[in-house]
Design an enzyme around this catalytic site. Structure first.
Site, PDB file in Angstrom:
ATOM      1  N   CYS A   1       8.520 -57.871 -45.677  1.00 39.39           N
ATOM      2  CA  CYS A   1       8.905 -58.745 -44.568  1.00 39.39           C
ATOM      3  C   CYS A   1       7.958 -59.909 -44.328  1.00 39.39           C
ATOM      4  CB  CYS A   1       9.080 -57.935 -43.289  1.00 39.39           C
ATOM      5  SG  CYS A   1       7.554 -57.270 -42.578  1.00 39.39           S
TER       6      CYS A   1
ATOM      7  N   HIS B   1       6.145 -55.696 -38.311  1.00 41.09           N
ATOM      8  CA  HIS B   1       7.297 -56.457 -38.792  1.00 41.09           C
ATOM      9  C   HIS B   1       7.186 -57.895 -38.306  1.00 41.09           C
ATOM     10  CE1 HIS B   1      11.146 -57.074 -40.572  1.00 41.09           C
ATOM     11  NE2 HIS B   1      11.780 -57.290 -39.431  1.00 41.09           N
TER      12      HIS B   1
ATOM     13  N   ASP C   1      16.084 -63.055 -40.054  1.00 37.75           N
ATOM     14  CA  ASP C   1      15.212 -62.065 -40.687  1.00 37.75           C
ATOM     15  C   ASP C   1      15.703 -61.827 -42.113  1.00 37.75           C
ATOM     16  OD1 ASP C   1      13.602 -59.961 -41.401  1.00 37.75           O
ATOM     17  OD2 ASP C   1      14.219 -58.631 -39.768  1.00 37.75           O
TER      18      ASP C   1
END
Length: 304
Positions: free
Chosen positions: A81, A117, A132
């Site tokens: 991520c 995250h 995202d």
């Protein structure tokens, strides 16, 4: 704020299958359509993966933008991520989008973990959208407006939802955070995936988060060899499925149907599968980096 050069931007757009014209044709008249097209093509070409934590001598992940460009565009790789969302944020800024990067906490079996995250919040015409490109199979494949109780269809039949609400872990009932939840299908229960805030995180914050995520033995990415990307429809406009390599299998998910298309019993098979399904070719040195790790496949379907 550092941005990529026009030449790097052009190479990236070519890499994900969009021309400069495609990227800009809606940028003024319909910037949201432009953003959605960028996210769709990025997630189909830049995999969400943990390979460098296993197939590497140093097993360290850099968030430096030049390092990320070399890894993603020059080498045809992806990342987890913080890598892919850092990279995508810089590309969006290079295209003129307004955004901030913020931190999130993923929900595990025992509740929310620490800051682990990263997501981007893009503002278009005064409205913020969650973008995202690095969460995984339950992630949102398109920009999601920050609206309480907003529901949407992801890669059908999966549904997603955003809520602005209090968390069980909050000691102050007046606290609020954005909670992203997912539902496998219309009959399944909603499950909270992660939450995030609207406070901008700085590069130093992500460096701290990245250090912990890439080094702690409890990290999912440290424990698991994984690589995944979305599958687009024939028109290359809409995500309709997922291609996932996880540990010792390769799975294709199209709608509600999920099929394991390859079982992997050795490192040789897994290396070939990465090249065949994702176009990722590991060098001999990279292949040797996994030797002795718990994630190594040693034949007979087993790990080390």
């Amino acid at each position: 704020m550092h941005a990529y050069t026009k030449e790097q931007l052009s190479r990236y757009l070519e890499h994900i299958g969009l021309s400069r014209y495609d990227a800009w044709k809606h940028s003024s008249a319909d910037p949201l359509a432009c953003l959605a097209a960028l996210q769709t093509h990025h997630m189909a070409r830049v995999p969400f993966e943990s390979l460098s934590l296993h197939y590497s001598r140093h097993r360290l992940l850099s968030l430096d933008l030049e390092d990320l460009f070399r890894k993603i565009v020059d080498s045809g790789r992806g990342g987890y991520c913080m890598e892919v969302n850092t990279f995508f944020a810089a590309m969006l800024r290079s295209l003129g989008f307004q955004l901030i990067s913020v931190g999130g906490r993923v929900r595990g079996p025992n509740g929310y973990k620490g800051w682990d995250h990263m997501v981007n919040l893009v503002t278009i015409n005064g409205r913020r959208y969650l973008v995202d490109v690095g969460f995984g199979s339950n992630g949102a494949p398109n920009p999601v407006p920050l609206e309480h109780d907003h529901e949407f269809v992801g890669i059908a039949p999966m549904r997603g939802r955003l809520q602005y609400r209090n968390l069980e872990e909050h000691t102050d009932p007046n606290q609020r955070a954005w909670v992203y939840s997912a539902q496998e299908n219309g009959d399944a229960p909603w499950k909270d995936m992660y939450h995030f805030v609207e406070t901008e995180f700085m590069s130093g914050d992500f460096e701290v988060m990245n250090l912990r995520t890439m080094t702690t033995p409890q990290s999912f990415f440290v424990q698991s060899v994984m690589c995944m990307c979305t599958i687009l429809n024939e028109e290359k406009e809409k995500p309709v499925g997922l291609l996932i390599l996880h540990r010792d299998y390769v799975k294709r998910r199209m709608g509600a149907e999920s099929e394991i298309i390859e079982h992997l019993e050795s490192e040789e098979q897994r290396v070939k599968a990465l090249a065949k399904h994702f176009g990722i070719v590991l060098s001999p040195e990279e292949q040797g980096g996994i030797r002795g790790l718990a994630s190594e496949l040693r034949g007979n379907g087993g790990h080390a």
